[in-house]
Design a protein around this motif. Structure first.
Motif, short mmCIF file in Angstrom:
data_model
loop_
_atom_site.label_atom_id
_atom_site.label_comp_id
_atom_site.label_asym_id
_atom_site.label_seq_id
_atom_site.Cartn_x
_atom_site.Cartn_y
_atom_site.Cartn_z
N LEU A 153 32.41 32.21 37.84
CA LEU A 153 33.17 30.96 37.74
C LEU A 153 34.13 30.79 38.92
CD1 LEU A 153 33.90 30.95 33.91
CD2 LEU A 153 32.22 29.55 35.14
N MET A 154 34.77 31.88 39.31
CA MET A 154 35.72 31.81 40.43
C MET A 154 34.99 31.46 41.73
SD MET A 154 39.02 32.22 40.51
CE MET A 154 39.43 33.36 39.21
N PHE A 155 33.86 32.12 41.99
CA PHE A 155 33.11 31.83 43.21
C PHE A 155 32.61 30.39 43.22
CE2 PHE A 155 29.06 31.45 45.47
CZ PHE A 155 29.53 31.63 46.76
N ARG A 156 32.03 29.93 42.11
CA ARG A 156 31.52 28.55 42.07
C ARG A 156 32.66 27.56 42.30
NH1 ARG A 156 27.80 28.00 44.19
NH2 ARG A 156 27.46 25.91 43.35
N LEU A 157 33.83 27.84 41.75
CA LEU A 157 34.98 26.95 41.95
C LEU A 157 35.31 26.81 43.44
CD1 LEU A 157 37.40 25.40 40.57
CD2 LEU A 157 38.66 27.53 40.87
N PHE A 158 35.44 27.94 44.14
CA PHE A 158 35.78 27.89 45.57
C PHE A 158 34.62 27.33 46.40
CE2 PHE A 158 39.10 30.92 44.31
CZ PHE A 158 40.19 30.30 44.90
N ASP A 159 33.38 27.63 46.01
CA ASP A 159 32.23 27.13 46.76
C ASP A 159 32.10 25.62 46.62
OD1 ASP A 159 29.93 27.30 48.38
OD2 ASP A 159 28.63 27.52 46.63
N ILE A 160 32.40 25.09 45.46
CA ILE A 160 32.27 23.65 45.23
C ILE A 160 33.46 22.89 45.81
CG2 ILE A 160 32.26 21.87 43.43
CD1 ILE A 160 30.57 23.95 41.76
#
Length: 170
Positions: free
Chosen positions: A112-119
């Motif tokens: 969730l943390m990675f997807r947040l920063f990636d998006i």
């Protein structure tokens, strides 16, 4: 909104394309980056068996390999950054979960943390995404999203460990 790019048939014939497309996960019609990030998760328990320096070395090797791989496949497809190329998301996930405790809860939090920063692509990720090209550009925004997510995960880990220790009276 742009139309999704079609899946090149070479993904199923060319091993470099197959790897760059996250072993086929980048061919899924909706949110290929999310699927590529999910495909990265089963590797984490394997990487966590490595010593910390071995995991770090694996990150360096997969990142350098990704600079070449993503650049080659983008050039082969004649598309700057085909949305199906998800090797960069996989490496970003692996960065996110370096030095994070084992367990599905941590994998979910890291995902969730990675997807947040990636998006969201906060600065300087957004600048790099727009101005750095080739394999390095394809990889670097996700590497940085992984670093940002890693930092956030380390804050969570530190808070969890210190909160748990305080709760136990240490």
């Amino acid at each position: 909104m742009t139309e999704p790019l079609s899946v090149p048939p070479s993904v199923w014939r060319n091993p470099w394309h197959f790897i760059a497309f996250g072993f086929g996960s980048g061919t899924l019609p909706k949110a290929p980056g999310t699927w590529g990030s999910l495909v990265a998760l089963p590797f984490i328990p394997l990487w966590q068996m490595l010593p910390d320096w071995g995991y770090w070395l694996m990150l360096g090797i997969t990142m350098l390999f990704g600079f070449w791989l993503c650049g080659k496949v983008a050039e082969d497809l004649r598309v700057h950054d085909h949305e199906g190329i998800v090797w960069d998301e996989m490496v970003g996930m692996w960065i996110t979960l370096w030095l994070v405790p084992e367990g599905w809860g941590w994998l979910l939090a890291g995902f969730l943390m990675f997807r947040l920063f990636d998006i969201l692509k906060p600065w300087p990720i957004s600048w790099i995404d727009r101005h750095v090209h080739g394999g390095v550009g394809i990889m670097l925004d996700d590497v940085l999203a992984g670093v940002f997510a890693w930092l956030a995960m380390q804050v969570l880990v530190w808070g969890w460990v210190n909160g748990l220790a305080a709760g136990l009276g240490f």
